[in-house]
Design an enzyme around this catalytic site. Sequence first.
Site, mmCIF file in Angstrom:
data_model
loop_
_atom_site.group_PDB
_atom_site.id
_atom_site.type_symbol
_atom_site.label_atom_id
_atom_site.label_comp_id
_atom_site.label_asym_id
_atom_site.label_seq_id
_atom_site.Cartn_x
_atom_site.Cartn_y
_atom_site.Cartn_z
ATOM 1 C CG HIS A 1 -3.831 -3.441 2.954
ATOM 2 N ND1 HIS A 1 -2.658 -3.057 4.317
ATOM 3 C CD2 HIS A 1 -4.400 -2.444 2.297
ATOM 4 C CE1 HIS A 1 -2.958 -1.721 3.853
ATOM 5 N NE2 HIS A 1 -3.292 -1.386 2.984
ATOM 6 C CD GLU B 1 -1.625 -6.705 5.165
ATOM 7 O OE1 GLU B 1 -2.173 -5.601 5.515
ATOM 8 O OE2 GLU B 1 -1.092 -7.033 4.222
ATOM 9 C CB CYS C 1 -1.026 0.154 1.239
ATOM 10 S SG CYS C 1 -1.996 1.076 0.996
#
Length: 542
Positions: free
Chosen positions: A507, A509, A381
Amino acid sequence: MTKYIFITGGVVSSLGKGITAASLGRLLKGRGLKVALQKFDPYINVDPGTMSPYQHGEVYVTEDGAETDLDVGHYERFIDENLSHYANCTTGRIYQTVLDKERRGDYLGQTVQVIPHITNEIKDRVTMIEKENSPDIVISEIGGTVGDIESLPFLEAIRQLKFDLGKDRVLYIHVTLIPYIEAAGELKTKPTQHSVKELRSIGIQPDILVCRTQKELSEDLKAKLALFCDVDREAVVQLPDAESIYEVPLMLAREKLDLEIIRRLGLECKQADLKEWKELASRVHRLDKEICIGLVGKYVELPDAYLSIVESLKHAGFQYNCEIKIKWIYAEKVEKEGAEELLQNVDGILIPGGFGERGIEGKIATAAYARENRVPFLGICLGMQCAIIEFARNVCQMKGANSSEFDPDSPYPVVHLMPGQENVANKGASMRLGGYPCRLVEGTLAYGVYGVSETSERHRHRYEINNEYRKEMESKGLVISGISPDGQLIEIIELKEHPWFVACQFHPEFKSRPNRPHPLFMGLIKGALDYKEEPDTASREG
């Protein structure tokens, strides 16, 4: 019919109710049951999207674009399913909904009160998942600690639900602390007795106690808790501290928590299948390699601000039998002391997302260090935006290149606001949020680790790479390896002639699972392992 499990907490906060709920979800899913989880937070913010990471930790984004509590991340990772905006609800959201109904006249002139209007809205939120997805089990975690004023409407609502739904469809689990007094050499049950007393004064009798403890509970102590808290002896479950959160489902299985729940709720299910989870938990203890990842961020004194990133690094490490050591580095410290001083001993570098100008030049210097020294790099990001700014300044010779977020008058605004974000007044839930498709370019590092031509990733941003400078940067060695289907939004970039320099606007994750690590984290860890094995420093500096 759907059965409901409510998890409350007592004595102190941060006992691990979220991990307990997630672990229970894993156990019940392992028995073939369809499980849904949700978290109720008693703060007045509508959602955590505008809260400081120092206050709340990370904001976890669901596939449908909800900004939620970090416990929702635990839920998804443990049960390996995507949850929706139903997975998290706050006091603020409840009150906002009730007030909107009042303004529309939905209450037909009634005096709007906490009981019944607020509690009814909470009950509707609890049962809404049943109407949408028809799960066998809904596990609802009530945030806060029993005794907090803020939690009272939620506790009253779940008390009423046992009356509304029937005793055979509702079960209460109370997670509590059994403190160990070092001076006396004893575990003390009195705080738990008082916590249960407080819960019973509200009208809730817990069916099961999950006792967090540093020491094993003796049979006599369990019998004492059962007697004074008015629960069955089999319903006193101990949960000692664990080396890894991924051991917790197995610890609860050994205590037969899932069997007790099945018996009490009259569930029909198959034998537990925890083979995959047992293999995962055993792998945690078989890590025979070690690497150090330098994480350069703004909120590094609070690791919960980057919780999903930490877990994603671990997931990738498990696949390579590699323990991940994280070197937490303040971005502002890089500005003062220099990137080389702080990063010379790491095997890989990660710049996570964030907001605001503080520490930006430190992150840009970090990206430069990774590029120039061929250190494996992953930017996420804002991390990608910093990498783009660095590349524009130092490779493309765009002096003063910046993001319009940090310098509205930059001569080279290589990062700028997305269309439609220019005049946004309300900051809450107004970013580009949730899952969007991304097309991968064949022959790139990203395509190599994904192994597919299109994927979906979760976003949370207002700014994007400015396409006006795209061709010039590509001519200097920037590779665009992931892009939106319409070709307008740059999703992934990498560098030619660098073994692993990859950055993404989304993102990753939020899509990583302990049994299925995200490809970009796998690529970073593989790159870091290769980098560490290089014969000497000179070869590292390329």
